[in-house]
Structure formats: structure tokens, C-alpha cells
Design a protein around this motif. Structure first.
Motif, PDB file in Angstrom:
ATOM      1  N   THR A   1       3.022   6.289  -3.159  1.00  0.00           N
ATOM      2  CA  THR A   1       2.681   4.636  -2.298  1.00  0.00           C
ATOM      3  C   THR A   1       2.845   3.514  -2.904  1.00  0.00           C
ATOM      4  O   THR A   1       2.710   2.347  -2.588  1.00  0.00           O
ATOM      5  CB  THR A   1       2.038   5.569  -0.861  1.00  0.00           C
ATOM      6  OG1 THR A   1       1.952   5.672  -0.323  1.00  0.00           O
ATOM      7  CG2 THR A   1       1.293   3.601  -0.396  1.00  0.00           C
TER       8      THR A   1
ATOM      9  N   ASN B   1       4.234   0.315  -2.865  1.00  0.00           N
ATOM     10  CA  ASN B   1       3.472  -0.977  -3.024  1.00  0.00           C
ATOM     11  C   ASN B   1       4.017  -2.107  -4.594  1.00  0.00           C
ATOM     12  O   ASN B   1       4.103  -3.097  -4.412  1.00  0.00           O
ATOM     13  CB  ASN B   1       2.134  -1.012  -2.755  1.00  0.00           C
ATOM     14  CG  ASN B   1       1.138  -1.999  -2.807  1.00  0.00           C
ATOM     15  OD1 ASN B   1       1.493  -2.914  -1.976  1.00  0.00           O
ATOM     16  ND2 ASN B   1       0.072  -1.645  -3.092  1.00  0.00           N
TER      17      ASN B   1
ATOM     18  N   THR C   1      -5.133  -4.900  -1.014  1.00  0.00           N
ATOM     19  CA  THR C   1      -5.432  -2.878  -0.654  1.00  0.00           C
ATOM     20  C   THR C   1      -6.625  -2.768  -1.563  1.00  0.00           C
ATOM     21  O   THR C   1      -6.901  -2.102  -1.555  1.00  0.00           O
ATOM     22  CB  THR C   1      -3.842  -2.857  -1.441  1.00  0.00           C
ATOM     23  OG1 THR C   1      -3.900  -2.900  -2.756  1.00  0.00           O
ATOM     24  CG2 THR C   1      -2.824  -2.802  -0.957  1.00  0.00           C
TER      25      THR C   1
ATOM     26  N   SER D   1      -6.594   3.467  -6.516  1.00  0.00           N
ATOM     27  CA  SER D   1      -5.618   2.711  -6.279  1.00  0.00           C
ATOM     28  C   SER D   1      -5.214   1.314  -7.556  1.00  0.00           C
ATOM     29  O   SER D   1      -4.231   1.362  -7.632  1.00  0.00           O
ATOM     30  CB  SER D   1      -6.191   2.116  -5.213  1.00  0.00           C
ATOM     31  OG  SER D   1      -6.553   2.297  -4.089  1.00  0.00           O
TER      32      SER D   1
ATOM     33  N   LEU E   1      -2.112   1.414  -8.982  1.00  0.00           N
ATOM     34  CA  LEU E   1      -1.164  -0.418  -9.141  1.00  0.00           C
ATOM     35  C   LEU E   1      -1.366  -0.991 -10.000  1.00  0.00           C
ATOM     36  O   LEU E   1      -0.456  -1.643 -10.762  1.00  0.00           O
ATOM     37  CB  LEU E   1      -2.137  -1.022  -8.185  1.00  0.00           C
ATOM     38  CG  LEU E   1      -1.406  -2.072  -7.670  1.00  0.00           C
ATOM     39  CD1 LEU E   1      -0.062  -1.973  -6.820  1.00  0.00           C
ATOM     40  CD2 LEU E   1      -2.700  -2.758  -6.318  1.00  0.00           C
TER      41      LEU E   1
END
Length: 320
Positions: A29, A33, A82, A126, A130
Motif C-alpha cells: 500500500t 501510494n 495519510t 507509514s 512512504l
């Protein structure tokens, strides 16, 4: 013996398989993203450029300021939404548009039971995924986008020239066929043009936000950014300017322009986000302070650090 072995294996899979599945899911994910963020940032940069040209500014400075503000606001929202939602937006048990309940990611590294939710762990995970994916994806796009565009254009002109305009086909043939018979200087002339430093500045400013806005969640991000910029980004930019792009035109500038103001604003926002993460998201003060007490603690820490920052900026001279 076989029964005991199968029982032990089933118990291991029962507890470990969800860990691997959830970790792989969150990793994929984060990668998807990062790719979507990069694509939409490039897409909106083109839209912002067209909108700014339509505004018909009187000076180049006004043009660059308007363009920079448009692009930064969009990239700020898409890049950090996010992370801000994981840090401050999640309310345990709530539903979003009737779908839910909204829960934080399970912390698999604590000794507590498996189903204990931890928003701080989700924020850390995250940021790591990311931030790492954005570095890789940006470098891949920076290297491969021009090559991919040339390959697509070559296939279209060779197999389906009706989809391209006559001017595009003529330019392609002049660039890829006639240039082979010309000198090395002409080959360099037909290289892709390096427009300006806008995209490079935007990439570094977004990276600066990952490093500073969520430094409490991922303290090693400055080290990773330093390694990336010193060993990878510097080599890519140097090779791009010297070998992959035609020689750019010289444009004088007094300073960084609006980018410096954006860095100043992000410097103040950094104090607010990190203080909020420490007080509200980490859970370190939940047992000793009530909700109102944590608010006053947050305001005290945030104002204290901002006053210290402004004092250093005021008393420390910018020039030796």
C-alpha cells in the motif's frame, strides 16, 4: 510426533501469518501510494504551470511565486495527508462514510496481546515506508521517465504514425534518423531540454517535510536523506545536467525566492507537529495527564520551542 509437529506448525502459522500478511499489505500500500503521489504531483505541476501562464503576470518574480504556491499546497496535501491522518485524525471505533470502524495499525513488536492498536506505531511505519518509497520512486522516475517517453514515441511513430501529428513525426525522424549522420554537437543539441530547477526544488522541499515534520516518529530520516542526497541524488542531478539533457540557459536569481519562505513556514509547522505527536499520539502522557492537561502541556512545549527558535533567529546574525 507428526501430530505434535503439525500442531506446532499450525500454531506458528496462526500467529505469524497475519503478521507477514499485514506487513506485506501495508508495504505494498505504501509503495502504491508513493507511485500515485508522484504521478499526481507531476500531473498537477503541468496544470499549475498552465494556470499560472493564463494569469498573465507582469514580472517573472510574480509568475514564479504564484506557480510555487500552487504546486506546494497541492503536493503538501497529497504527500502528508495519510501521515497527518494517522497522527491526529484517527478516532478509535469511528466510521468514515458508514465504513469502519476506524482503527490504528496493530503493533506486532510489543509484548501486549496481538489485537492492541497503536497509532504511534502506524505513524512510524507509514513514515518509514512512504519516505523510503518516495526516494526510490522519485529517482526511478527521474531516470526512466525520459527514456520511457522516447520508447513510447518511437513505437507510435514506427507502428501507428496516424496517432501522432505530422510535426511530431517530422521532429522524431529528424532527431533519431538524421542526427545519426551529423556531428556530436548536433546529437547534444537534440537532447531533452532542462527547463529549470523548479521540479528539483519541489522534490527536495517535500523530502525536507518528511525529515522534519515527523522527526519524532522516525528519528533516522535525516540520516537516510543525507545518504540519499549525497550518494544518489547528487550523482543523478550531475549526470542529468552533463549527459542526459542539453545545456541549459543561464538564468540569474537573487536567492531561492518563495522556496525560502516555504522552508521558514515549515520550520514553525515542524515544532507544532512534533510537539503534538509527543503529547497526543505517542501515549507517553496519557496516564499522568487528563485531556485538558495534555492540551496545556502541548501549548507550553510548542510556545517555548517557538520562542527559542525566534530568539536564535533574531540574535544570531545571518552573515559573519
Amino acid at each position: 510426533t507428526h501430530f505434535n509437529t503439525l500442531t506446532l506448525l499450525s500454531r506458528v502459522l496462526e500467529y505469524q501469518l497475519p503478521l507477514y500478511t499485514h506487513t506485506l499489505t501495508h508495504h505494498n500500500t505504501g509503495t502504491i501510494n508513493a507511485v500515485i503521489i508522484t504521478l499526481f504531483n507531476g500531473f498537477y505541476s503541468s496544470i499549475a504551470l498552465a494556470l499560472t501562464e493564463f494569469e498573465n503576470h507582469r514580472t517573472e518574480t510574480q509568475f514564479q511565486v504564484s506557480r510555487t504556491i500552487k504546486v506546494f499546497i497541492f503536493q503538501f496535501v497529497t504527500s502528508y495527508f495519510t501521515l497527518f491522518y494517522a497522527a491526529f485524525g484517527k478516532i478509535q471505533g469511528s466510521k468514515i462514510f458508514g465504513v469502519g470502524p476506524d482503527t490504528c495499525m496493530d503493533n506486532y513488536f510489543k509484548e501486549e496481546p496481538y489485537n492492541r492498536n497503536d497509532c504511534m506505531f502506524e505513524l512510524q511505519y507509514s513514515v518509514i515506508v512512504l519516505f523510503g518509497c518516495m526516494i526510490v520512486v522519485n529517482n526511478v522516475f527521474e531516470v526512466g521517465f525520459g527514456i520511457l517517453k522516447e520508447c513510447i514515441l518511437k513505437c507510435l511513430c514506427a507502428n501507428c504514425s496516424c496517432c501522432c501529428s505530422g510535426e511530431t513525426v517530422q521532429d522524431f525522424r529528424r532527431k533519431h534518423i538524421l542526427v545519426l549522420r551529423k556531428s556530436r554537437l548536433m546529437q547534444q543539441y537534440f537532447l531533452d531540454r532542462y527547463v529549470d530547477t523548479f521540479d528539483d526544488f519541489a522534490e527536495l522541499i517535500i523530502q525536507f517535510g518528511y525529515v522534519t515534520l515527523f522527526a519524532v516518529a522516525f528519528p533516522l530520516s535525516p540520516l537516510f536523506a543525507l545518504v540519499n542526497n549525497y550518494f544518489i541524488e547528487r550523482w543523478l542531478d550531475r549526470t542529468k545536467l552533463l549527459h542526459w539533457r542539453s545545456r541549459p540557459n543561464l538564468r540569474g536569481a537573487q536567492d531561492m525566492g518563495t522556496w525560502m519562505s516555504i522552508i521558514e513556514v515549515m520550520g514553525f509547522l515542524t515544532v507544532t507537529t512534533n510537539a503534538g505527536i509527543c503529547v497526543f499520539t505517542s501515549g507517553a502522557f496519557d496516564a499522568d495527564y487528563s485531556a485538558s492537561g495534555r492540551v496545556f502541556l502541548f501549548l507550553f512545549i510548542e510556545h517555548l520551542i517557538i520562542i527559542l527558535r525566534v530568539s536564535i533567529e533574531y540574535f544570531a546574525p545571518d552573515q559573519s
